[in-house]
Design a protein around this motif. Structure first.
Motif, PDB file in Angstrom:
ATOM      1  N   PRO A 126       0.815  -1.268  -0.001  1.00 60.18           N
ATOM      2  CA  PRO A 126       0.015  -0.171   0.098  1.00 60.18           C
ATOM      3  C   PRO A 126       0.747   1.401  -0.038  1.00 60.18           C
ATOM      4  O   PRO A 126       1.887   1.185   0.892  1.00 60.18           O
ATOM      5  CB  PRO A 126      -0.803  -0.092   1.475  1.00 60.18           C
ATOM      6  CG  PRO A 126      -0.036  -0.911   2.042  1.00 60.18           C
ATOM      7  CD  PRO A 126       0.767  -2.158   1.318  1.00 60.18           C
ATOM      8  N   MET A 127       0.259   2.314  -0.578  1.00 64.27           N
ATOM      9  CA  MET A 127       1.060   3.424  -0.751  1.00 64.27           C
ATOM     10  C   MET A 127       0.217   4.724  -0.345  1.00 64.27           C
ATOM     11  O   MET A 127       0.830   5.655   0.409  1.00 64.27           O
ATOM     12  CB  MET A 127       1.630   3.843  -2.275  1.00 64.27           C
ATOM     13  CG  MET A 127       2.495   2.799  -2.722  1.00 64.27           C
ATOM     14  SD  MET A 127       2.759   3.214  -4.681  1.00 64.27           S
ATOM     15  CE  MET A 127       3.550   4.806  -4.592  1.00 64.27           C
ATOM     16  N   ARG A 128      -0.788   4.667  -0.778  1.00 64.20           N
ATOM     17  CA  ARG A 128      -2.034   5.708  -0.106  1.00 64.20           C
ATOM     18  C   ARG A 128      -3.402   5.000   0.135  1.00 64.20           C
ATOM     19  O   ARG A 128      -3.670   4.535  -0.928  1.00 64.20           O
ATOM     20  CB  ARG A 128      -1.958   6.969  -1.380  1.00 64.20           C
ATOM     21  CG  ARG A 128      -2.707   8.044  -1.031  1.00 64.20           C
ATOM     22  CD  ARG A 128      -2.598   9.176  -2.001  1.00 64.20           C
ATOM     23  NE  ARG A 128      -3.446   8.690  -3.133  1.00 64.20           N
ATOM     24  CZ  ARG A 128      -3.004   8.687  -4.421  1.00 64.20           C
ATOM     25  NH1 ARG A 128      -1.723   8.816  -4.392  1.00 64.20           N
ATOM     26  NH2 ARG A 128      -3.616   8.472  -5.550  1.00 64.20           N
ATOM     27  N   LEU A 129      -3.992   5.845   1.029  1.00 67.79           N
ATOM     28  CA  LEU A 129      -5.381   5.429   1.346  1.00 67.79           C
ATOM     29  C   LEU A 129      -6.165   6.351   1.473  1.00 67.79           C
ATOM     30  O   LEU A 129      -5.971   7.410   2.269  1.00 67.79           O
ATOM     31  CB  LEU A 129      -5.465   4.654   2.403  1.00 67.79           C
ATOM     32  CG  LEU A 129      -6.765   3.988   2.984  1.00 67.79           C
ATOM     33  CD1 LEU A 129      -7.373   3.080   1.866  1.00 67.79           C
ATOM     34  CD2 LEU A 129      -6.819   3.075   4.133  1.00 67.79           C
ATOM     35  N   GLN A 130      -7.359   6.690   0.913  1.00 69.17           N
ATOM     36  CA  GLN A 130      -8.152   7.868   0.810  1.00 69.17           C
ATOM     37  C   GLN A 130      -9.528   7.312   1.239  1.00 69.17           C
ATOM     38  O   GLN A 130      -9.993   6.531   0.553  1.00 69.17           O
ATOM     39  CB  GLN A 130      -8.291   8.523  -0.485  1.00 69.17           C
ATOM     40  CG  GLN A 130      -6.871   9.323  -0.758  1.00 69.17           C
ATOM     41  CD  GLN A 130      -7.067  10.104  -2.180  1.00 69.17           C
ATOM     42  OE1 GLN A 130      -7.695   9.969  -2.812  1.00 69.17           O
ATOM     43  NE2 GLN A 130      -6.411  11.359  -1.921  1.00 69.17           N
TER      44      GLN A 130
END
Length: 296
Positions: free
Chosen positions: A233-237
């Motif tokens: 995972p790199m980015r979670l919105q």
């Protein structure tokens, strides 16, 4: 002295975030090096905290469960469980105007502090139940609650509130849907649609969009396949409190409504194929994939 320097260098390499292999946890460090662990990790205490929200590098080291509040015209009470991964400052319900009283942590009196007009408490790593009370001359229209609170059980004047109204960090007591019984036909349901954009880049990246239609009670749900296997995972919105678990699943505190979550992940090796694993009962049998070719 040189021997000690070499031991510290070895320890730093073993638990460094830059190491190519899996980093050691403090309890896995060899006994001769354990006295140096805290010194080496100073400034990187959050390295073992779960990945939350918008950035893998901005981790959240404390995770709340359901906030339970019982309020009436003269007083109120609350309780909430917290899982703390490293020493953290925890915000409690209330404010300067409505300050909580008789705070206990695991049934023991606790020291309450003020931070920018909000009640906070500092806790080391561990699992805790925090309880407190309110006193007022009349029940307020709203009450400040921690912004990362996702699940709330609210009772007002003895009546259960099925859908508490929370806006910008405030629980609006008189705007909440109080005194209404849950219809028999309204069950806990989660309709999930999954869309993935496969970006043929170096490294390969996958942007996953989860469209959720939630009905029923507020609750925690675990989504087992938010990204393909072996992706990082790199980015979670997410508009809802959410975190990545160590097994690769996504834990979300949901409430009724329609919600969209996006997760960007990458792979650390060259891939020749991607496979779809949709066997879990909480995951749709079909996904919509789009391939974004990016020739060199």
């Amino acid at each position: 002295m040189k021997r000690i320097q070499w031991l510290v260098i070895i320890l730093a390499a073993m638990i460094s975030t830059q190491a190519t292999g899996a980093a050691l946890k403090p309890e896995q460090v060899p006994d001769p090096l354990k006295p140096w662990t805290d010194w080496v990790l100073k400034g990187s205490e959050d390295r073992f905290c779960p990945f939350l929200y918008n950035s893998f590098n901005k981790k959240r080291c404390a995770w709340p469960s359901r906030l339970t509040m019982k309020l009436n015209q003269r007083e109120g009470s609350f309780s909430i469980d917290w899982k703390v991964f490293t020493e953290s400052r925890i915000q409690l319900p209330g404010s300067n105007k409505h300050w909580p009283m008789n705070i206990t942590v695991n049934q023991k009196p606790a020291l309450l502090m003020e931070n920018k007009g909000k009640p906070v408490i500092e806790l080391p790593a561990g699992s805790y139940r925090i309880e407190g009370e309110f006193r007022w001359d009349f029940m307020p229209d709203s009450l400040a609650v921690p912004t990362d609170t996702g699940l709330i059980n609210l009772t007002v004047n003895g009546k259960y509130v099925r859908m508490p109204a929370v806006k910008k960090g405030r629980l609006w007591i008189k705007d909440s849907d109080s005194g209404k019984k849950k219809p028999e036909s309204l069950q806990n349901k989660l309709d999930l649609q999954v869309f993935r954009r496969i970006m043929d880049d170096v490294p390969m990246q996958v942007l996953t969009r989860l469209d959720m239609d939630v009905s029923g009670d507020q609750r925690e749900v675990r989504l087992p396949l938010p990204m393909p296997e072996s992706f990082i995972p790199m980015r979670l919105q997410s508009p809802l409190p959410a975190r990545m678990e160590s097994d690769g699943s996504l834990l979300v505190q949901v409430r009724p409504g329609r919600w969209n979550i996006e997760l960007l992940a990458r792979h650390d090796q060259e891939l020749q194929k991607l496979t779809f694993e949709g066997a879990d009962q909480n995951w749709p049998k079909e996904e919509l994939w789009v391939f974004d070719a990016r020739p060199y």
